[in-house]
Write a protein that holds these residues in place. Structure first.
Motif, PDB file in Angstrom:
ATOM      1  N   LEU A  14       0.832  -1.212   0.000  1.00 30.48           N
ATOM      2  CA  LEU A  14       0.000   0.000   0.000  1.00 30.48           C
ATOM      3  C   LEU A  14       0.861   1.254   0.000  1.00 30.48           C
ATOM      4  O   LEU A  14       0.519   2.270  -0.623  1.00 30.48           O
ATOM      5  N   TYR A  15       1.979   1.183   0.704  1.00 20.42           N
ATOM      6  CA  TYR A  15       2.918   2.306   0.704  1.00 20.42           C
ATOM      7  C   TYR A  15       3.371   2.592  -0.736  1.00 20.42           C
ATOM      8  O   TYR A  15       3.350   3.733  -1.200  1.00 20.42           O
ATOM      9  N   ASP A  16       3.741   1.529  -1.437  1.00 21.32           N
ATOM     10  CA  ASP A  16       4.305   1.697  -2.779  1.00 21.32           C
ATOM     11  C   ASP A  16       3.249   2.138  -3.795  1.00 21.32           C
ATOM     12  O   ASP A  16       3.525   2.958  -4.673  1.00 21.32           O
ATOM     13  N   MET A  23       2.945  11.441  -2.844  1.00 17.86           N
ATOM     14  CA  MET A  23       3.736  12.479  -2.166  1.00 17.86           C
ATOM     15  C   MET A  23       5.244  12.439  -2.412  1.00 17.86           C
ATOM     16  O   MET A  23       5.934  13.390  -2.050  1.00 17.86           O
ATOM     17  N   PHE A  24       5.789  11.348  -2.935  1.00 14.18           N
ATOM     18  CA  PHE A  24       7.235  11.152  -2.834  1.00 14.18           C
ATOM     19  C   PHE A  24       8.023  11.354  -4.126  1.00 14.18           C
ATOM     20  O   PHE A  24       9.228  11.561  -4.086  1.00 14.18           O
ATOM     21  N   LEU A  25       7.352  11.290  -5.291  1.00 12.28           N
ATOM     22  CA  LEU A  25       8.124  11.169  -6.539  1.00 12.28           C
ATOM     23  C   LEU A  25       8.902  12.432  -6.899  1.00 12.28           C
ATOM     24  O   LEU A  25      10.041  12.353  -7.368  1.00 12.28           O
ATOM     25  N   THR A  46      20.239   4.654   2.460  1.00 12.05           N
ATOM     26  CA  THR A  46      19.652   4.106   3.685  1.00 12.05           C
ATOM     27  C   THR A  46      18.152   4.355   3.658  1.00 12.05           C
ATOM     28  O   THR A  46      17.678   5.305   3.026  1.00 12.05           O
ATOM     29  N   ALA A  47      17.406   3.492   4.365  1.00 14.64           N
ATOM     30  CA  ALA A  47      15.940   3.599   4.398  1.00 14.64           C
ATOM     31  C   ALA A  47      15.383   3.754   2.982  1.00 14.64           C
ATOM     32  O   ALA A  47      14.533   4.608   2.721  1.00 14.64           O
ATOM     33  N   ALA A  48      15.840   2.914   2.085  1.00 12.66           N
ATOM     34  CA  ALA A  48      15.475   3.032   0.655  1.00 12.66           C
ATOM     35  C   ALA A  48      14.020   2.689   0.393  1.00 12.66           C
ATOM     36  O   ALA A  48      13.474   3.040  -0.656  1.00 12.66           O
ATOM     37  N   GLY A  51      12.152   1.949  -3.074  1.00 10.82           N
ATOM     38  CA  GLY A  51      13.098   2.264  -4.139  1.00 10.82           C
ATOM     39  C   GLY A  51      12.788   3.476  -5.004  1.00 10.82           C
ATOM     40  O   GLY A  51      13.344   3.594  -6.103  1.00 10.82           O
ATOM     41  N   ALA A  52      11.980   4.407  -4.528  1.00 11.04           N
ATOM     42  CA  ALA A  52      11.641   5.567  -5.374  1.00 11.04           C
ATOM     43  C   ALA A  52      12.896   6.344  -5.780  1.00 11.04           C
ATOM     44  O   ALA A  52      13.075   6.674  -6.963  1.00 11.04           O
ATOM     45  N   VAL A  53      13.775   6.634  -4.813  1.00 10.49           N
ATOM     46  CA  VAL A  53      14.982   7.413  -5.133  1.00 10.49           C
ATOM     47  C   VAL A  53      15.982   6.545  -5.898  1.00 10.49           C
ATOM     48  O   VAL A  53      16.655   7.018  -6.820  1.00 10.49           O
ATOM     49  N   THR A  69      19.681   0.061   0.970  1.00 11.97           N
ATOM     50  CA  THR A  69      19.437  -0.685   2.204  1.00 11.97           C
ATOM     51  C   THR A  69      18.155  -0.186   2.872  1.00 11.97           C
ATOM     52  O   THR A  69      17.727   0.949   2.667  1.00 11.97           O
ATOM     53  N   ASP A  70      17.585  -1.036   3.694  1.00 10.92           N
ATOM     54  CA  ASP A  70      16.418  -0.657   4.498  1.00 10.92           C
ATOM     55  C   ASP A  70      16.298  -1.679   5.618  1.00 10.92           C
ATOM     56  O   ASP A  70      16.711  -2.836   5.474  1.00 10.92           O
ATOM     57  N   LEU A  71      15.702  -1.245   6.722  1.00 10.94           N
ATOM     58  CA  LEU A  71      15.476  -2.159   7.846  1.00 10.94           C
ATOM     59  C   LEU A  71      14.461  -3.237   7.486  1.00 10.94           C
ATOM     60  O   LEU A  71      14.522  -4.354   8.013  1.00 10.94           O
ATOM     61  N   GLY A  74      10.628  -6.523   3.637  1.00 11.58           N
ATOM     62  CA  GLY A  74       9.410  -6.469   2.815  1.00 11.58           C
ATOM     63  C   GLY A  74       9.408  -5.270   1.882  1.00 11.58           C
ATOM     64  O   GLY A  74       8.918  -5.349   0.744  1.00 11.58           O
ATOM     65  N   MET A  75       9.930  -4.141   2.349  1.00  9.63           N
ATOM     66  CA  MET A  75      10.011  -2.956   1.489  1.00  9.63           C
ATOM     67  C   MET A  75      10.990  -3.221   0.341  1.00  9.63           C
ATOM     68  O   MET A  75      10.706  -2.896  -0.827  1.00  9.63           O
ATOM     69  N   LEU A  76      12.138  -3.828   0.655  1.00 10.57           N
ATOM     70  CA  LEU A  76      13.139  -4.081  -0.392  1.00 10.57           C
ATOM     71  C   LEU A  76      12.641  -5.139  -1.382  1.00 10.57           C
ATOM     72  O   LEU A  76      12.926  -5.042  -2.595  1.00 10.57           O
ATOM     73  N   PRO A  93      19.067  -5.710   3.280  1.00 16.22           N
ATOM     74  CA  PRO A  93      18.472  -5.304   4.555  1.00 16.22           C
ATOM     75  C   PRO A  93      19.564  -4.829   5.511  1.00 16.22           C
ATOM     76  O   PRO A  93      20.586  -5.506   5.681  1.00 16.22           O
ATOM     77  N   ALA A  94      19.392  -3.648   6.087  1.00 15.73           N
ATOM     78  CA  ALA A  94      20.383  -3.144   7.050  1.00 15.73           C
ATOM     79  C   ALA A  94      19.764  -2.025   7.867  1.00 15.73           C
ATOM     80  O   ALA A  94      18.978  -1.222   7.353  1.00 15.73           O
ATOM     81  N   ASP A  95      20.150  -1.992   9.139  1.00 15.57           N
ATOM     82  CA  ASP A  95      19.751  -0.909  10.033  1.00 15.57           C
ATOM     83  C   ASP A  95      20.692   0.271   9.786  1.00 15.57           C
ATOM     84  O   ASP A  95      21.913   0.116   9.870  1.00 15.57           O
ATOM     85  N   ALA A  96      20.121   1.426   9.493  1.00 13.70           N
ATOM     86  CA  ALA A  96      20.951   2.608   9.208  1.00 13.70           C
ATOM     87  C   ALA A  96      21.792   3.021  10.408  1.00 13.70           C
ATOM     88  O   ALA A  96      22.750   3.782  10.265  1.00 13.70           O
ATOM     89  N   GLN A  97      21.443   2.509  11.582  1.00 11.15           N
ATOM     90  CA  GLN A  97      22.202   2.868  12.789  1.00 11.15           C
ATOM     91  C   GLN A  97      23.363   1.903  13.025  1.00 11.15           C
ATOM     92  O   GLN A  97      24.110   2.052  14.001  1.00 11.15           O
ATOM     93  N   ASP A  98      23.498   0.905  12.160  1.00 14.69           N
ATOM     94  CA  ASP A  98      24.551  -0.109  12.342  1.00 14.69           C
ATOM     95  C   ASP A  98      24.887  -0.674  10.967  1.00 14.69           C
ATOM     96  O   ASP A  98      24.568  -1.823  10.662  1.00 14.69           O
TER      97      ASP A  98
HETATM   98  C1  LIG Z   1       8.767   6.809   4.782  1.00 14.54           C
HETATM   99  S1  LIG Z   1       9.686   5.424   4.326  1.00 14.54           S
HETATM  100  C2  LIG Z   1      10.801   6.130   3.100  1.00 14.54           C
HETATM  101  C3  LIG Z   1      11.243   5.095   2.100  1.00 14.54           C
HETATM  102  C4  LIG Z   1      11.947   5.625   0.853  1.00 14.54           C
HETATM  103  N1  LIG Z   1      13.174   6.314   1.174  1.00 14.54           N
HETATM  104  C5  LIG Z   1      11.046   6.480   0.027  1.00 14.54           C
HETATM  105  O1  LIG Z   1      11.392   7.645  -0.208  1.00 14.54           O
HETATM  106  O2  LIG Z   1       9.994   6.000  -0.415  1.00 14.54           O
HETATM  107  C6  LIG Z   1      10.734   5.160   5.708  1.00 14.54           C
HETATM  108  C7  LIG Z   1      11.602   3.938   5.591  1.00 14.54           C
HETATM  109  O3  LIG Z   1      12.519   3.914   6.696  1.00 14.54           O
HETATM  110  C8  LIG Z   1      12.791   2.556   6.970  1.00 14.54           C
HETATM  111  N2  LIG Z   1      13.438   2.477   8.283  1.00 14.54           N
HETATM  112  C9  LIG Z   1      12.886   2.708   9.495  1.00 14.54           C
HETATM  113  N3  LIG Z   1      13.812   2.554  10.461  1.00 14.54           N
HETATM  114  C10 LIG Z   1      14.974   2.216   9.852  1.00 14.54           C
HETATM  115  C11 LIG Z   1      16.286   1.931  10.301  1.00 14.54           C
HETATM  116  N4  LIG Z   1      16.621   1.966  11.596  1.00 14.54           N
HETATM  117  N5  LIG Z   1      17.233   1.626   9.386  1.00 14.54           N
HETATM  118  C12 LIG Z   1      16.928   1.583   8.064  1.00 14.54           C
HETATM  119  N6  LIG Z   1      15.705   1.844   7.572  1.00 14.54           N
HETATM  120  C13 LIG Z   1      14.734   2.158   8.452  1.00 14.54           C
HETATM  121  C14 LIG Z   1      11.430   1.905   6.884  1.00 14.54           C
HETATM  122  O4  LIG Z   1      11.507   0.493   6.766  1.00 14.54           O
HETATM  123  C15 LIG Z   1      10.866   2.602   5.647  1.00 14.54           C
HETATM  124  O5  LIG Z   1      11.151   1.880   4.479  1.00 14.54           O
END
Ligand SMILES: C[S@@+](CC[C@H](N)C(=O)[O-])C[C@H]1O[C@@H](n2cnc3c(N)ncnc32)[C@H](O)[C@@H]1O
Length: 268
Positions: A14-16, A23-25, A46-48, A51-53, A69-71, A74-76, A93-98
């Motif tokens: 639904l997000y995609d 709102m994002f393009l 990070t937080a891709a 994949g819009a960007v 990368t993204d946490l 399912g989003m990836l 898949p990756a946490d942007a904080q690590d």
């Molecule tokens: C509003 S979406 C933005 C996604 C994308 N950048 C876009 O423009 O459509 C926020 C994203 O942040 C990711 N996210 C949340 N916490 C995160 C973390 N700690 N590390 C990496 N990604 C994270 C979510 O899974 C989600 O995909």
């Protein structure tokens, strides 16, 4: 982890299909153009999300290597259905904080509407600084004030009507909770960035029905978890929200003002 940051279950689709086109393009084009202007070879995102960007940058710089990368796997997964993994684009898949990458391994790092979801934002900025080569750029977008983002403000206001005693604060707290340019600049400088530039960019949302705006917010963002935790009927809340938005705007497709900060910073 707070449910504010969880983009899983039925949210990625639904997000995609609803949130991103609405709102994002335009901002994805802005962020990608900013990154492309320095012609980087190795780009980390990070937080891709879906994949819009990533897609915008791949179009602008088809020979750049993009590690997106993204946490949320399912989003990836959703992103990879549109732009499959290749020698030039990989989804990890990756946490942007690590971040699981070596020091000084990228020329640029980009992040659109992601940093608001990181509980340890200074730690995430330190990670970006670590993986960037000296002189490399961090380009990101964060939303401006919710008062300058008309559809989301209308949704937040309608939620105060539907939940009079305790309206969900997700929108103001998280996606629209990191808007102060002085704080953004200071956090980046504290993490070792210089030449921080912040421009506030206005776009307009694509024409969208009140119903799709209600579904997008209630079911295509982590607001869905907050409604589920309250044991409310999500379909009914979505219908009531639609009714309130239609009472405000009428039944024609709605176009609203959007405001975001596009930020660039250089790794010292
Ligand atoms: C509003 S979406 C933005 C996604 C994308 N950048 C876009 O423009 O459509 C926020 C994203 O942040 C990711 N996210 C949340 N916490 C995160 C973390 N700690 N590390 C990496 N990604 C994270 C979510 O899974 C989600 O995909």
């Amino acid at each position: 982890m707070s449910t504010d940051s969880v983009f899983a279950g039925s949210i990625p689709e639904l997000y995609d299909t609803l949130v991103v086109p609405m709102m994002f393009l335009d901002y994805a084009e802005d962020v990608a153009a900013e990154v492309a202007s320095a012609a980087p070879h190795d780009v980390l995102e990070t937080a891709a999300g879906t994949g819009a960007v990533t897609r915008s940058l791949h179009r602008l710089l088809p020979s750049a290597r993009i590690t997106a990368t993204d946490l949320s796997p399912g989003m990836l997964d959703r992103a990879a259905t549109v732009l499959p993994s290749s020698d030039l684009v990989r989804w990890i898949p990756a946490d942007a904080q690590d971040l699981p990458f070596d020091d000084a391994s990228f020329d640029a790092v980009m992040c659109q509407f992601g940093v608001m979801f990181f509980p340890d934002r200074p730690g995430a900025y330190a990670q970006v600084r670590r993986v960037l080569r000296p002189g490399g750029r961090h380009v990101m977008a964060v939303w401006g004030r919710i008062e300058d983002n008309e559809a989301s403000l209308a949704v937040a206001e309608a939620l105060t009507v539907l939940f009079v005693d305790d309206p969900p604060q997700f929108l103001r707290r998280t996606p629209f909770g990191y808007t102060d340019v002085t704080v953004i600049r200071t956090e980046l400088e504290d993490a070792g960035f210089t030449d921080v530039s912040i421009r506030t960019v206005t776009h307009h949302s694509r024409p969208t029905s009140a119903r799709d705006i209600a579904v997008a917010h209630c079911q295509g963002t982590p607001l869905a978890h907050i409604l589920a935790e309250r044991h409310v009927d999500t379909a009914r809340t979505t219908a009531e929200l639609t009714r309130l938005l239609e009472a405000r705007w009428g039944t024609q497709p709605y176009v609203g003002r959007l405001s975001a900060h596009v930020v660039t910073a250089v790794a010292a």
